[in-house]
Each structure stands twice: as structure tokens, then as C-alpha cells.
Design a protein around this motif. Structure first.
Motif, PDB file in Angstrom:
ATOM      1  N   LEU A 189       0.895  -1.252   0.082  1.00  0.00           N
ATOM      2  CA  LEU A 189       0.011   0.085  -0.076  1.00  0.00           C
ATOM      3  C   LEU A 189       0.980   1.180   0.071  1.00  0.00           C
ATOM      4  N   PHE A 190       0.801   1.996  -1.058  1.00  0.00           N
ATOM      5  CA  PHE A 190       1.278   3.361  -0.987  1.00  0.00           C
ATOM      6  C   PHE A 190       0.250   4.249  -0.326  1.00  0.00           C
ATOM      7  N   VAL A 191       1.228   5.073   0.580  1.00  0.00           N
ATOM      8  CA  VAL A 191       0.211   6.169   1.300  1.00  0.00           C
ATOM      9  C   VAL A 191       0.853   7.540   0.838  1.00  0.00           C
ATOM     10  N   VAL A 192       0.180   8.329   0.106  1.00  0.00           N
ATOM     11  CA  VAL A 192       0.789   9.822  -0.088  1.00  0.00           C
ATOM     12  C   VAL A 192       0.207  10.950   0.805  1.00  0.00           C
ATOM     13  N   ASP A 220      -2.096   1.740 -13.269  1.00  0.00           N
ATOM     14  CA  ASP A 220      -3.071   0.829 -13.045  1.00  0.00           C
ATOM     15  C   ASP A 220      -3.174   0.258 -11.749  1.00  0.00           C
ATOM     16  N   LEU A 221      -3.025   1.076 -10.783  1.00  0.00           N
ATOM     17  CA  LEU A 221      -3.270   0.640  -9.272  1.00  0.00           C
ATOM     18  C   LEU A 221      -4.619   1.232  -8.525  1.00  0.00           C
ATOM     19  N   PRO A 222      -5.432   0.694  -8.008  1.00  0.00           N
ATOM     20  CA  PRO A 222      -6.659   1.065  -7.527  1.00  0.00           C
ATOM     21  C   PRO A 222      -6.322   1.947  -6.435  1.00  0.00           C
ATOM     22  N   TYR A 223      -6.932   3.351  -6.440  1.00  0.00           N
ATOM     23  CA  TYR A 223      -6.546   4.336  -5.461  1.00  0.00           C
ATOM     24  C   TYR A 223      -7.862   5.097  -5.020  1.00  0.00           C
ATOM     25  N   GLU A 224      -7.501   5.589  -3.893  1.00  0.00           N
ATOM     26  CA  GLU A 224      -8.732   6.721  -3.149  1.00  0.00           C
ATOM     27  C   GLU A 224      -7.957   7.848  -2.846  1.00  0.00           C
ATOM     28  N   ILE A 225      -8.714   8.797  -3.053  1.00  0.00           N
ATOM     29  CA  ILE A 225      -8.371  10.251  -2.641  1.00  0.00           C
ATOM     30  C   ILE A 225      -9.257  10.583  -1.292  1.00  0.00           C
ATOM     31  N   VAL A 226      -8.383  10.934  -0.417  1.00  0.00           N
ATOM     32  CA  VAL A 226      -9.239  11.096   1.039  1.00  0.00           C
ATOM     33  C   VAL A 226      -8.958  12.385   1.494  1.00  0.00           C
ATOM     34  N   LYS A 236     -11.669   4.078   6.372  1.00  0.00           N
ATOM     35  CA  LYS A 236     -12.423   3.481   5.554  1.00  0.00           C
ATOM     36  C   LYS A 236     -11.896   3.092   4.199  1.00  0.00           C
ATOM     37  N   ALA A 237     -11.007   4.089   3.555  1.00  0.00           N
ATOM     38  CA  ALA A 237     -10.397   3.959   2.453  1.00  0.00           C
ATOM     39  C   ALA A 237      -9.413   2.813   2.637  1.00  0.00           C
ATOM     40  N   ALA A 238      -8.625   2.692   3.744  1.00  0.00           N
ATOM     41  CA  ALA A 238      -7.440   2.167   3.904  1.00  0.00           C
ATOM     42  C   ALA A 238      -8.105   0.812   4.261  1.00  0.00           C
ATOM     43  N   ALA A 239      -9.055   0.362   5.007  1.00  0.00           N
ATOM     44  CA  ALA A 239      -9.592  -0.815   5.297  1.00  0.00           C
ATOM     45  C   ALA A 239     -10.027  -1.826   4.086  1.00  0.00           C
ATOM     46  N   ALA A 252      -2.111  -1.041  -4.161  1.00  0.00           N
ATOM     47  CA  ALA A 252      -3.039   0.037  -4.053  1.00  0.00           C
ATOM     48  C   ALA A 252      -2.402   1.341  -3.496  1.00  0.00           C
ATOM     49  N   PHE A 253      -3.165   2.524  -3.473  1.00  0.00           N
ATOM     50  CA  PHE A 253      -2.655   3.888  -3.311  1.00  0.00           C
ATOM     51  C   PHE A 253      -3.500   4.565  -2.779  1.00  0.00           C
ATOM     52  N   ILE A 254      -3.231   5.363  -1.904  1.00  0.00           N
ATOM     53  CA  ILE A 254      -3.912   6.484  -1.011  1.00  0.00           C
ATOM     54  C   ILE A 254      -3.511   7.726  -1.181  1.00  0.00           C
ATOM     55  N   GLU A 255      -4.050   8.560  -1.606  1.00  0.00           N
ATOM     56  CA  GLU A 255      -3.746   9.865  -1.312  1.00  0.00           C
ATOM     57  C   GLU A 255      -4.301  10.627  -0.573  1.00  0.00           C
ATOM     58  N   ALA A 256      -3.865  11.114   0.594  1.00  0.00           N
ATOM     59  CA  ALA A 256      -4.446  11.764   1.856  1.00  0.00           C
ATOM     60  C   ALA A 256      -4.117  13.245   1.671  1.00  0.00           C
ATOM     61  N   ILE A 257      -4.854  14.121   1.535  1.00  0.00           N
ATOM     62  CA  ILE A 257      -4.701  15.712   1.534  1.00  0.00           C
ATOM     63  C   ILE A 257      -4.855  16.164   2.938  1.00  0.00           C
ATOM     64  N   THR A 258      -3.635  16.752   3.333  1.00  0.00           N
ATOM     65  CA  THR A 258      -3.613  17.199   4.678  1.00  0.00           C
ATOM     66  C   THR A 258      -2.497  18.488   4.671  1.00  0.00           C
ATOM     67  N   TYR A 259      -2.120  18.863   5.871  1.00  0.00           N
ATOM     68  CA  TYR A 259      -1.254  20.166   5.931  1.00  0.00           C
ATOM     69  C   TYR A 259      -0.544  20.004   7.267  1.00  0.00           C
ATOM     70  N   ARG A 260       0.782  20.430   7.338  1.00  0.00           N
ATOM     71  CA  ARG A 260       1.550  20.656   8.361  1.00  0.00           C
ATOM     72  C   ARG A 260       1.466  21.976   8.957  1.00  0.00           C
ATOM     73  N   TRP A 261       1.415  21.997  10.363  1.00  0.00           N
ATOM     74  CA  TRP A 261       1.076  23.267  11.298  1.00  0.00           C
ATOM     75  C   TRP A 261       2.371  23.863  11.143  1.00  0.00           C
ATOM     76  N   TYR A 262       3.573  23.105  11.562  1.00  0.00           N
ATOM     77  CA  TYR A 262       4.806  23.645  11.965  1.00  0.00           C
ATOM     78  C   TYR A 262       5.494  24.054  10.512  1.00  0.00           C
ATOM     79  N   GLY A 263       6.758  24.670  10.397  1.00  0.00           N
ATOM     80  CA  GLY A 263       7.530  24.822   9.166  1.00  0.00           C
ATOM     81  C   GLY A 263       8.114  23.295   8.972  1.00  0.00           C
ATOM     82  N   HIS A 264       8.936  23.294   7.886  1.00  0.00           N
ATOM     83  CA  HIS A 264       9.345  22.129   7.278  1.00  0.00           C
ATOM     84  C   HIS A 264      10.108  21.243   8.273  1.00  0.00           C
ATOM     85  N   VAL A 265      10.950  21.957   9.146  1.00  0.00           N
ATOM     86  CA  VAL A 265      11.820  21.290  10.079  1.00  0.00           C
ATOM     87  C   VAL A 265      11.652  22.219  11.580  1.00  0.00           C
ATOM     88  N   ASP A 266      11.803  21.504  12.621  1.00  0.00           N
ATOM     89  CA  ASP A 266      11.638  22.161  13.882  1.00  0.00           C
ATOM     90  C   ASP A 266      10.651  22.936  14.040  1.00  0.00           C
TER      91      ASP A 266
END
Ligand SMILES: Cc1ncc(C[n+]2csc(CCOP(=O)(O)OP(=O)(O)O)c2C)c(N)n1
Ligand SMILES: [Mg+2]
Lengths: 351, 327
Positions: A189-192, A220-226, A236-239, A252-266
Motif C-alpha cells: 500500500l502506497f500512502v501519499v 493501473d493501481l486502485p486508488y482513493e483520494i481522501v 474506510k479507504a485503507a480498510a 493500491a494507493f491512497i492520497e490523503a490531503i492534509t497540511y503541516r502546522w509547523y515549518g518544514h523542520v523544527d
């Protein structure tokens, strides 16, 4: 159609509503809430520890992205093989790692997950199914394919899991890995975790289209955008995808759209946050807080109340603070560790 | 015009000179629009020369390096920037199989005049994949010039020579040198093919050879040794490939003692190569004591501060080794 959904997800004004928990297993929901809070408090503790000078090395915090790791881990077993990258505290903790040993590792202590040899960016916890996180971007993606292939050759129903970022898909090896996994029908499972940034660069400066799921379609991988800030949606998508992988239907492949609250590092929000990232964006995304949203969903469904949430939070903080104090007191590796761990077989060295 | 520079701003001056004077120069690599990636060595270049010529990229070392090689074949003078040599390993084919081979493989007709800037950026508990000094690997490759500036002047002038060279060049600079300061004369263009090792301190008791940050360690050790009445001759390699040992051989014939310092690993490393090159050129009776090399131990970089302190060579280690060598 996937593009429309992606576009809605990448605008933080949307999806701030409480998580819909209808029909979900109650224990699962409480576990998800606890696990996300645990990760949030652990990383907040690391942010403070970095700010106050206790931590020497770089620390990449995933605060705001907890629902992805937790949502996926709910369908994983300890015998699966999970791989991560530079921002993997959430992944290893979601798999059940002892937070005290994570802290010890980040502090460079002998008792750490990697025995003090790796720090925050190099994590290992095999008993919990965590087969390694390293900071070379996309360095473990093909390894996850291989771990899946091994499971297949061994006749088990275990799978490989690769957590990677939207920046990682820009490396050629990711595309080789998607193709290879598909043609070998490897159980992986690829989780982006698409948080729209690779260090300082917004995805619009790096890719012609912002949804990385197009690479799953191309191979040709089944995928879900979540919605990556909705633990139930991720679950649900992962299960569904993981059940299919275990049945031998390939990667299979999941693309999860999210956001980090801190800067790239530290620990700072205002450094290395990037071209195109305003403080307005960050506060908008904070309103899509995966923990608040799940808690609200559970409260609305009558599963718990505000008092429960705040008690859970202070209990978690206590656990975290105890683990931190304990790790601080631990010893560093002895200097012989420099040379005796180079070869796994013998511990030999030639100086 | 202020002629005071540090190692970082000296490279910045080289970039500015090249971009201003050579329309075929462009720069491509990760972090070029970020003030955090490459120290003070590329500040505001994209504002001065435009984002079309100073290109920040996707996380794609392999394609970016290959594209630079291709652009070089088509008449440009590209500079590819890898903020850490470790990340550059995804680009090995473009560097080793392509850039380094094309001149020879096509009868001297192809000129992949690309400059690859690989930065050594270690310490700070970053660990095994963010700390490597791989100059020996690349110096092993015929067709690839490998340059390691140790001084502020070389940071500027060797970068210019590298970019103007018709050959592919790996230019390795070191973040531990960026604060080094010096006053520089106006820019004069030099032919990289004529660059040779350089004596930075004359002496008569022993010869110390180093490159990059190791040269700085050698110079600092040299000062302490002078205080102890030991006169060290310190030679900076500057260009690791092709390697010209003549100056070192001549020095060792006088001093009869050789110590080589390299920031890479020991086995099959630069220090071993320098010693071998000297040994095969001097008489068997030349050495009063066997030559010594100071390198990293043959182990990946650790993270924990206590282990980092034991891992990297220090001035005191050098001084101790010299004392052993001389007594
Ligand atoms: C091969 C390689 N190239 C570049 C880097 C520097 N780097 C570290 S993290 C990062 C961004 C990765 O972005 P993404 O995959 O989206 O993960 P995120 O940081 O968003 O979690 C980069 C470029 C690296 N560590 N390895
Ligand atoms: Mg990202």
C-alpha cells in the motif's frame, strides 16, 4: 471527478465540519482519538524540547497530519512491514511504538528505537511492524515493495506499506516502484501524505497537477483520494484497499490531503514554511484540525463529552511528560557503538 | 566595492560574475529560492537574474542533473546544485555514466561542460544520510574533474574556473568553511586544467596534505605545532582529479615525513591515494617514519552528539599524531 474532489480538499475553507462517525465501531473511534492525541502531544513535546535546546538534530513535525497514520494503522498488523521517511513520528507511534523509546532516540540515547544511532530521522521498531524511516526522500518506497514481495513469496497475508510525501513522488524511483509493484502484483500500500509542500516549495511550483493519484491511475493501481484530516475517511479507504491487497489483488494507493502546522523542520511556524504559505493559510488549516473534528463528531453522536476530551488530554500529557523525563535521564551510547554496529553479522570493525 | 568575503559570499560573487558575464550560464537545483538551503552562497540570485536562469526544482536530483548534462551538450554552461552530496546519489548515472564518459566515448567531440556543486553538510546530529564526504568515489572516475576549495579565494575562483571548463566538474564545498574570511583581489579567470596543489604554509619538519575542511584543520594544527617548535609544510590539494602529486613529492623529499588528512573514509580513500602516489615516486630511504593518514573511521556518521564528537577528526588529534610521527 477525482480532480474536483482534490480541489475541494486542498482549499482549507472546506471540510472543517465534525467527522461523520455514523456506523463506525465505537472502540475504533476511541482508539483513533487517543492515538491522534498521543501523537499530537508527543510531537508538541518534541517541539518544545527542540526549542529549549534539548534536541541536537533536526526534527520534522507532522502536527496536523495525525489522521493519516492513525487511519491507516487501524487496518494494519504487527506482522506488516511499514516504511516511512523524515516525518515519521506519527507512523511509528500509530503502529504502537513506545513514546519513551521514540523520545530517547530523538535525544540520541542508547535506549532509543535505533539505539541512539539514528535520531528523529532514522526510526526502527520491528516488533511493531515498523521496518524503517529514513530521510533520503523516497528512499524506502522501493523497499516497501520488496517487503511486500517477500510476504507474497513467503505465502503470508502480510503487506508492505510505504508512507511518502507529495515531494517524494517527484523522484523517479517512485514511478519505478509503482510499475514494479503492479507488474509483480506485490502486496503493498502506497500512502501519499499530500500536505501541498516539499520544504519551502508549494506543489504548484513543482508539479503540473496537484493530485498525485494520477500516478496510481497511470500504473493501473486502485486508488482513493481522501480527506487526510478525517480519521474515519482515511480508515474506510485503507480498510477497503488493504483487504483487497491481503486477498492477493495487488498493490493500491491512497492520497490523503492534509497540511503541516509547523515549518518544514523544527519547532517554528514561521521558518521554512515556504514560498506561497501565509500565516492566513496556516490558521485556516488549523480549523481543519483532525483531532478537534473527530472529537466533535463523537460528541455530536453522544459517544463522549467535552469533559471526557479534556481529561483524556491531560492524561495523555502526563504520560508524555513522564516518558520525556525518563528519556532525558537515560545514557548515551558508548563510543564503541561507533564501530561495533557497522556490520550486523559480527560487529567487526577495522577502525 | 567591498573586497571582504567569507567562503559563502565568495561563491556568491562567483555566481554573480558568471551569471552577469556568461548568458549561457544557468543554475538549477533544490532550494535555490529558499534562504535556508545553501547558506549565504546564493542569496537573492533569483531576484537579480530571474527565476528562468536560477531554477528551483522538484525533488528530482536524477532528472535535474541529466538535464544539465544535456543542456551542456547543447551549448549551455549549467551549474547543478545539490544541497547535500548524499541527495546527489540519485544522480549517479548522469554524472558517472554520462557526463564523465561522453568526451572519451565520442572521440573527444562531445563537451558536457556541466558543473555539479555537491555540498558537504554534516554535523548537528543529522546522521548517516546527511553527512557524507564522497570525494574519493568521484575522484576515482576518469573524465570527471573533482574540485575541493579550502580557501575563500578558491571558493570564488575555482567555482569560476569549474564553470568555464569545457569538462564536467564536481565542485565540492563544505558548510563548515562558510565562515572563513579573507580579502580578495578582483576576479581573474583561470584555466582549471592548470590548477595544481598549493603550499599554504612553508615548513621543513613534515609535510601535511589535506583538502577542503581538512585543510582548515591542518592550518589550525600547524599554528599549534609552530608553538611547539615543529615546522609543518601544509599543502592543499584543491583539485583531486586529475591529481598532480609533484609538489607533494618535492616537499616530502625535503621533510622526510608525511601526514595526510581527509574528511572521507579510510579504505580506498583520498589519503591512501596521496600516500601511494608519493611512495611510488620517492626513494625507499626517503621516509624517516611511515606516512600517517587521518580520516574518518570506517563507519557511517552517527547522530548522537557524543558519537559525533568521537567521529570527526580534530585539531588536537592532528597535533597528537604529528607528535607521534616526529618523536
Ligand atoms: C533525495 C533527497 N533530496 C532532497 C532532500 C531534502 N528534503 C528533505 S525533506 C524534503 C521535502 C519532502 O517533501 P515531501 O515528500 O512532500 O514530505 P514532507 O516534508 O511534506 O512531509 C526535501 C526536499 C532529501 N532529504 N533527500
Ligand atoms: Mg509534502
Amino acid at each position: 471527478m477525482p480532480d474536483d474532489f482534490f480541489n475541494q480538499l486542498s482549499d482549507p475553507a472546506n471540510f472543517q465540519h465534525p467527522v461523520n462517525v455514523t456506523g463506525q465501531d465505537k472502540n475504533l473511534l476511541f482508539n483513533q482519538l487517543e492515538s491522534m492525541l498521543h501523537i499530537r502531544e508527543a510531537e508538541s513535546c518534541l517541539a518544545t524540547g527542540k526549542r529549549d535546546g534539548f534536541i541536537g538534530g533536526p526534527v520534522h513535525l507532522g502536527v496536523g497530519q495525525e489522521a493519516v497514520a492513525v487511519g491507516v494503522a487501524g487496518s494494519l498488523r504487527k506482522s506488516d512491514k511499514v516504511f516511512g521517511a523524515h516525518r515519521s513520528h506519527s507512523h511509528v507511534l500509530a503502529m504502537g511504538a513506545d513514546v519513551y523509546r521514540l523520545f530517547a532516540e530523538v535525544l540520541g540515547k542508547e535506549t532509543g528505537l535505533s539505539r541512539g544511532m539514528g535520531g528523529s530521522m532514522h526510526l526502527w521498531d520491528k516488533p511493531n511492524g515498523f521496518y524503517g524511516a529514513v530521510p533520503i526522500v523516497s528512499g524506502t518506497v522501493s523497499l516497501a515493495v520488496g517487503a511486500g514481495l517477500a510476504a507474497k513469496l513467503q505465502g503470508s497475508k502480510d503487506i508492505g506499506v510505504s508512507f511518502l510525501g507529495d515531494g517524494a513522488v517527484e523522484e523517479g524511483v517512485v514511478h519505478e516502484s509503482l510499475n514494479l509493484a503492479r507488474i509483480l502484483n506485490a502486496p503493498v500500500l502506497f500512502v501519499v501524505e499530500n500536505n501541498l509542500f516539499a520544504s519551502h516549495m508549494h506543489i504548484s511550483l513543482r508539479q503540473p497537477k496537484a493530485s498525485t493519484a494520477r500516478f496510481a491511475a497511470a500504473n493501473d493501481l486502485p486508488y482513493e483520494i481522501v480527506d487526510g484530516n478525517d480519521a474515519v475517511a482515511v480508515h474506510k479507504a485503507a480498510a477497503k484497499l488493504i483487504a483487497n491487497i491481503r486477498e492477493g489483488r495487488g498493490p493500491a494507493f491512497i492520497e490523503a490531503i492534509t497540511y503541516r502546522w509547523y515549518g518544514h523542520v523544527d519547532w517554528r511556524e514561521d521558518i521554512d514554511v515556504g514560498v506561497n504559505r501565509s500565516s492566513g493559510d496556516v490558521s485556516a488549516w488549523r480549523k481543519r484540525d483532525p483531532i478537534r473534528r473527530l472529537a466533535d463528531g463523537m460528541i455530536q453522536a453522544g459517544l463522549c463529552n467535552d469533559t471526557f476530551i479534556s481529561e483524556l488530554k491531560s492524561r495523555t500529557q502526563q504520560t508524555i511528560s513522564n516518558a520525556w523525563q525518563r528519556a532525558l535521564a537515560d545514557p548515551y551510547p558508548s563510543s564503541s557503538a561507533l564501530l561495533t554496529r557497522v556490520y550486523a553479522s559480527t560487529g567487526e570493525n577495522r577502525g | 566595492m567591498d573586497n571582504k568575503y567569507n567562503y559563502g559570499t565568495a561563491m556568491l560573487a562567483a555566481f554573480e560574475y558568471l551569471l552577469a558575464n556568461y548568458p549561457e550560464v544557468f543554475v538549477i537545483g533544490q532550494g535555490l529560492w529558499s534562504p535556508w538551503y545553501v547558506g549565504n552562497s546564493m542569496t537573492n540570485l533569483e531576484k537579480k537574474f530571474g527565476t528562468a536562469r536560477v531554477i528551483d526544482t522538484p525533488v528530482s536530483e536524477s532528472a535535474c542533473t541529466g538535464a544539465a548534462v544535456g543542456a551542456a551538450l547543447a551549448g549551455m554552461k549549467p551549474i547543478v546544485v545539490h544541497p547535500r552530496i548524499d541527495f546527489m546519489l540519485y544522480a549517479m548515472d548522469a554524472i558517472v555514466n554520462q557526463a564523465a564518459k561522453w568526451s572519451h566515448m565520442f572521440g573527444g567531440q562531445a563537451s558536457p561542460a556541466v558543473t555539479i556543486r555537491g555540498i558537504i553538510n554534516r554535523g548537528g546530529e543529522q546522521g548517516a544520510q546527511h553527512s557524507q564526504a564522497l570525494q574519493a568515489w568521484f575522484a576515482h572516475i576518469p573524465g570527471l574533474r573533482v574540485v575541493m576549495p579550502a580557501t575563500v579565494a578558491d571558493a570564488r575562483d575555482l567555482l569560476i574556473s569549474s564553470v568555464l571548463s569545457p569538462d564536467p566538474v564536481l565542485f565540492i564545498d563544505d558548510r563548515w568553511l562558510y565562515d572563513l574570511e579573507d580579502t580578495l583581489p578582483p576576479i581573474v579567470e583561470h584555466n582549471l586544467a592548470l590548477a595544481r596543489p598549493q603550499c599554504l604554509q612553508a615548513g621543513h619538519d613534515l609535510t601535511i596534505v589535506a583538502s577542503g575542511y581538512s585543510t582548515r584543520l591542518a592550518l589550525n594544527a600547524g599554528q599549534k605545532l609552530t608553538g611547539q617548535g615543529i615546522s609543518a609544510e601544509i599543502i592543499d590539494l584543491r583539485v583531486l582529479n586529475p591529481f598532480y602529486p609533484e609538489l607533494i613529492v618535492e616537499s616530502v623529499e625535503r621533510t622526510k615525513h608525511l601526514l595526510v588528512i581527509d574528511g572521507g573514509w579510510r579504505t580506498c580513500g583520498v589519503a591512501g591515494e596521496v600516500i601511494a602516489s608519493v611512495v611510488e615516486r620517492v626513494s625507499t630511504s626517503c621516509f624517516k617514519k611511515p606516512p600517517i593518514r587521518i580520516t574518518l573511521p570506517d563507519a557511517p556518521a552517527p547522530t548522537s552528539k557524543v558519537l559525533e564528537n568521537a567521529y570527526y577528526p580534530t585539531v588536537d588529534l592532528i597535533v597528537n599524531c604529528v607528535n607521534k610521527l616526529m618523536h
